[in-house]
Design a protein around this motif. Structure first.
Motif, PDB file in Angstrom:
ATOM      1  N   GLY A 215       0.776  -1.232   0.000  1.00  0.00           N
ATOM      2  CA  GLY A 215       0.000   0.000   0.000  1.00  0.00           C
ATOM      3  C   GLY A 215       0.808   1.283   0.000  1.00  0.00           C
ATOM      4  O   GLY A 215       0.234   2.384   0.074  1.00  0.00           O
ATOM      5  N   VAL A 216       2.124   1.181  -0.108  1.00  0.00           N
ATOM      6  CA  VAL A 216       2.970   2.375  -0.084  1.00  0.00           C
ATOM      7  C   VAL A 216       2.648   3.308  -1.261  1.00  0.00           C
ATOM      8  O   VAL A 216       2.608   4.532  -1.105  1.00  0.00           O
ATOM      9  CB  VAL A 216       4.469   1.985  -0.107  1.00  0.00           C
ATOM     10  CG1 VAL A 216       5.348   3.205  -0.341  1.00  0.00           C
ATOM     11  CG2 VAL A 216       4.844   1.318   1.199  1.00  0.00           C
ATOM     12  N   CYS A 217       2.391   2.748  -2.424  1.00  0.00           N
ATOM     13  CA  CYS A 217       2.099   3.579  -3.598  1.00  0.00           C
ATOM     14  C   CYS A 217       0.820   4.385  -3.382  1.00  0.00           C
ATOM     15  O   CYS A 217       0.760   5.581  -3.705  1.00  0.00           O
ATOM     16  CB  CYS A 217       2.004   2.720  -4.849  1.00  0.00           C
ATOM     17  SG  CYS A 217       0.719   1.450  -4.790  1.00  0.00           S
ATOM     18  N   ALA A 218      -0.214   3.739  -2.834  1.00  0.00           N
ATOM     19  CA  ALA A 218      -1.486   4.434  -2.600  1.00  0.00           C
ATOM     20  C   ALA A 218      -1.334   5.540  -1.555  1.00  0.00           C
ATOM     21  O   ALA A 218      -1.910   6.623  -1.682  1.00  0.00           O
ATOM     22  CB  ALA A 218      -2.551   3.437  -2.160  1.00  0.00           C
ATOM     23  N   LYS A 219      -0.535   5.263  -0.530  1.00  0.00           N
ATOM     24  CA  LYS A 219      -0.345   6.258   0.528  1.00  0.00           C
ATOM     25  C   LYS A 219       0.436   7.473   0.041  1.00  0.00           C
ATOM     26  O   LYS A 219       0.236   8.587   0.524  1.00  0.00           O
ATOM     27  CB  LYS A 219       0.389   5.628   1.712  1.00  0.00           C
ATOM     28  CG  LYS A 219      -0.422   4.580   2.448  1.00  0.00           C
ATOM     29  CD  LYS A 219       0.404   3.918   3.552  1.00  0.00           C
ATOM     30  CE  LYS A 219      -0.381   2.806   4.241  1.00  0.00           C
ATOM     31  NZ  LYS A 219       0.446   2.099   5.263  1.00  0.00           N
ATOM     32  N   ASN A 220       1.330   7.271  -0.922  1.00  0.00           N
ATOM     33  CA  ASN A 220       2.227   8.345  -1.344  1.00  0.00           C
ATOM     34  C   ASN A 220       1.858   8.992  -2.671  1.00  0.00           C
ATOM     35  O   ASN A 220       2.528   9.946  -3.083  1.00  0.00           O
ATOM     36  CB  ASN A 220       3.659   7.813  -1.438  1.00  0.00           C
ATOM     37  CG  ASN A 220       4.261   7.536  -0.073  1.00  0.00           C
ATOM     38  OD1 ASN A 220       4.739   8.441   0.605  1.00  0.00           O
ATOM     39  ND2 ASN A 220       4.224   6.276   0.340  1.00  0.00           N
ATOM     40  N   CYS A 221       0.839   8.514  -3.340  1.00  0.00           N
ATOM     41  CA  CYS A 221       0.431   9.152  -4.595  1.00  0.00           C
ATOM     42  C   CYS A 221       0.020  10.597  -4.313  1.00  0.00           C
ATOM     43  O   CYS A 221      -0.867  10.844  -3.492  1.00  0.00           O
ATOM     44  CB  CYS A 221      -0.734   8.393  -5.225  1.00  0.00           C
ATOM     45  SG  CYS A 221      -1.323   9.178  -6.753  1.00  0.00           S
ATOM     46  N   PRO A 222       0.643  11.583  -4.980  1.00  0.00           N
ATOM     47  CA  PRO A 222       0.380  12.989  -4.657  1.00  0.00           C
ATOM     48  C   PRO A 222      -1.039  13.458  -4.972  1.00  0.00           C
ATOM     49  O   PRO A 222      -1.480  14.477  -4.436  1.00  0.00           O
ATOM     50  CB  PRO A 222       1.414  13.744  -5.504  1.00  0.00           C
ATOM     51  CG  PRO A 222       1.763  12.807  -6.609  1.00  0.00           C
ATOM     52  CD  PRO A 222       1.668  11.437  -6.021  1.00  0.00           C
ATOM     53  N   ILE A 223      -1.754  12.736  -5.827  1.00  0.00           N
ATOM     54  CA  ILE A 223      -3.123  13.173  -6.143  1.00  0.00           C
ATOM     55  C   ILE A 223      -4.170  12.108  -5.791  1.00  0.00           C
ATOM     56  O   ILE A 223      -5.321  12.209  -6.191  1.00  0.00           O
ATOM     57  CB  ILE A 223      -3.258  13.556  -7.635  1.00  0.00           C
ATOM     58  CG1 ILE A 223      -2.876  12.379  -8.546  1.00  0.00           C
ATOM     59  CG2 ILE A 223      -2.394  14.752  -7.961  1.00  0.00           C
ATOM     60  CD1 ILE A 223      -3.165  12.632 -10.002  1.00  0.00           C
ATOM     61  N   GLY A 224      -3.775  11.098  -5.032  1.00  0.00           N
ATOM     62  CA  GLY A 224      -4.724  10.090  -4.578  1.00  0.00           C
ATOM     63  C   GLY A 224      -5.350   9.279  -5.687  1.00  0.00           C
ATOM     64  O   GLY A 224      -6.524   8.911  -5.608  1.00  0.00           O
ATOM     65  N   ALA A 225      -4.569   8.992  -6.728  1.00  0.00           N
ATOM     66  CA  ALA A 225      -5.113   8.286  -7.893  1.00  0.00           C
ATOM     67  C   ALA A 225      -5.136   6.771  -7.730  1.00  0.00           C
ATOM     68  O   ALA A 225      -5.728   6.079  -8.548  1.00  0.00           O
ATOM     69  CB  ALA A 225      -4.299   8.649  -9.135  1.00  0.00           C
ATOM     70  N   ILE A 226      -4.481   6.250  -6.686  1.00  0.00           N
ATOM     71  CA  ILE A 226      -4.350   4.802  -6.531  1.00  0.00           C
ATOM     72  C   ILE A 226      -5.254   4.302  -5.405  1.00  0.00           C
ATOM     73  O   ILE A 226      -5.238   4.850  -4.305  1.00  0.00           O
ATOM     74  CB  ILE A 226      -2.887   4.417  -6.241  1.00  0.00           C
ATOM     75  CG1 ILE A 226      -1.977   4.913  -7.370  1.00  0.00           C
ATOM     76  CG2 ILE A 226      -2.743   2.908  -6.079  1.00  0.00           C
ATOM     77  CD1 ILE A 226      -0.504   4.722  -7.090  1.00  0.00           C
ATOM     78  N   LYS A 227      -6.017   3.280  -5.694  1.00  0.00           N
ATOM     79  CA  LYS A 227      -6.906   2.684  -4.699  1.00  0.00           C
ATOM     80  C   LYS A 227      -6.508   1.234  -4.457  1.00  0.00           C
ATOM     81  O   LYS A 227      -6.145   0.512  -5.390  1.00  0.00           O
ATOM     82  CB  LYS A 227      -8.368   2.732  -5.175  1.00  0.00           C
ATOM     83  CG  LYS A 227      -8.850   4.107  -5.623  1.00  0.00           C
ATOM     84  CD  LYS A 227      -8.860   5.098  -4.480  1.00  0.00           C
ATOM     85  CE  LYS A 227      -9.373   6.462  -4.958  1.00  0.00           C
ATOM     86  NZ  LYS A 227      -9.261   7.497  -3.914  1.00  0.00           N
ATOM     87  N   MET A 228      -6.577   0.805  -3.228  1.00  0.00           N
ATOM     88  CA  MET A 228      -6.326  -0.604  -2.883  1.00  0.00           C
ATOM     89  C   MET A 228      -7.639  -1.364  -3.006  1.00  0.00           C
ATOM     90  O   MET A 228      -8.644  -0.966  -2.404  1.00  0.00           O
ATOM     91  CB  MET A 228      -5.755  -0.720  -1.483  1.00  0.00           C
ATOM     92  CG  MET A 228      -4.435   0.030  -1.280  1.00  0.00           C
ATOM     93  SD  MET A 228      -3.086  -0.566  -2.313  1.00  0.00           S
ATOM     94  CE  MET A 228      -2.799  -2.188  -1.564  1.00  0.00           C
ATOM     95  N   SER A 229      -7.628  -2.454  -3.755  1.00  0.00           N
ATOM     96  CA  SER A 229      -8.862  -3.178  -4.017  1.00  0.00           C
ATOM     97  C   SER A 229      -8.689  -4.671  -3.781  1.00  0.00           C
ATOM     98  O   SER A 229      -7.642  -5.244  -4.101  1.00  0.00           O
ATOM     99  CB  SER A 229      -9.293  -2.950  -5.491  1.00  0.00           C
ATOM    100  OG  SER A 229     -10.463  -3.665  -5.781  1.00  0.00           O
ATOM    101  N   GLY A 230      -9.709  -5.288  -3.211  1.00  0.00           N
ATOM    102  CA  GLY A 230      -9.671  -6.724  -2.950  1.00  0.00           C
ATOM    103  C   GLY A 230      -9.758  -7.014  -1.473  1.00  0.00           C
ATOM    104  O   GLY A 230      -9.167  -6.311  -0.649  1.00  0.00           O
ATOM    105  N   LYS A 231     -10.503  -8.045  -1.076  1.00  0.00           N
ATOM    106  CA  LYS A 231     -10.706  -8.360   0.338  1.00  0.00           C
ATOM    107  C   LYS A 231      -9.581  -9.236   0.900  1.00  0.00           C
ATOM    108  O   LYS A 231      -9.005  -8.929   1.932  1.00  0.00           O
ATOM    109  CB  LYS A 231     -12.057  -9.050   0.525  1.00  0.00           C
ATOM    110  CG  LYS A 231     -13.251  -8.141   0.227  1.00  0.00           C
ATOM    111  CD  LYS A 231     -14.560  -8.873   0.469  1.00  0.00           C
ATOM    112  CE  LYS A 231     -15.758  -7.947   0.179  1.00  0.00           C
ATOM    113  NZ  LYS A 231     -17.047  -8.640   0.411  1.00  0.00           N
TER     114      LYS A 231
END
Length: 236
Positions: A215-231
């Motif tokens: 989840g590091v990419c989602a936390k650090n994306c400057p515009i919040g473009a990345i979402k973590m998906s899947g249970k």
């Protein structure tokens, strides 16, 4: 005129532009200057800008669809008046290498568009260039092994060292006129791509099974473009 201070602004998604900003900061410090880097979101903090500071401002950002990213353009609306403080602009672009052959990217209108905004805001533009860095669109630029990426980065740093030596000493450097001309010719494609990329193409990117789901990419994306998906195992 040799500058005393360097203020580097960067906008970076996968780290290419941030790396270039760090290189420039290190080179400025080696040259006896005070240097600071900050994300473009902190642009409001550029206050009390004046000639007497012996200040040089630089901005580095990635090319998107042969022009500057929307997020960067919006951020620059908050840029304070420059009072003719010198500045330079670097657009990173997708360099590639296939076998023994290295191919340059194309920044199109990206660098000169941002330079124009700085000029309108009252800054004195003393440098504009495009810089090849490893492409992050791996589904398109498939020839990027770690070895190739390191080769492209090494060439980029060598070029930055030479250009920084010129700009930090108070001289000017302008390049990319052919790329600018091609970018102007490609404007209809650029505008179409920006719309398609925002609402459709971006939805096609997802992590492979090799992703650890940290989840590091989602936390650090400057515009919040990345979402973590899947249970069971959330992935970008």
């Amino acid at each position: 005129m040799k500058y005393q201070q360097l203020q580097m602004l960067f906008f970076s998604g996968t780290g290419n532009s941030f790396r270039v900003a760090v290189w420039l900061k290190e080179l400025a410090i080696e040259d006896g200057m005070k240097a600071h880097i900050a994300p473009v979101e902190e642009i409001k903090k550029l206050q009390n800008i004046g000639k007497g500071l012996n200040l040089l401002i630089g901005i580095v950002f990635p090319t998107h669809a042969f022009t500057a990213p929307w997020h960067l353009l919006r951020a620059l609306f908050q840029l304070p008046h420059g009072n003719q403080v010198p500045c330079f602009v670097i657009a990173t672009r997708a360099g590639t290498k296939i076998g023994p052959f290295a191919f340059p990217g194309m920044e199109g209108t990206a660098a000169y568009l941002i330079a124009l905004i700085f000029a309108i805001k009252g800054y004195s533009v003393c440098g504009v260039l495009g810089l090849d860095m490893p492409s992050n669109w791996l589904s398109l630029h498939w020839g990027l092994s770690q070895k190739n990426a390191e080769y492209i980065s090494k060439r980029a740093k060598y070029r930055i060292v030479n250009i920084a030596e010129r700009i930090l000493s108070g001289k000017c450097y302008f390049s990319g006129f052919i790329s600018l001309t091609l970018g102007l010719l490609l404007l209809p494609i650029t505008l179409s791509y920006l719309v398609l990329g925002r609402f459709f193409i971006a939805k096609l990117f997802f992590a492979s099974y090799r992703c650890t789901g940290c989840g590091v990419c989602a936390k650090n994306c400057p515009i919040g473009a990345i979402k973590m998906s899947g249970k069971a195992k959330p992935r970008p």
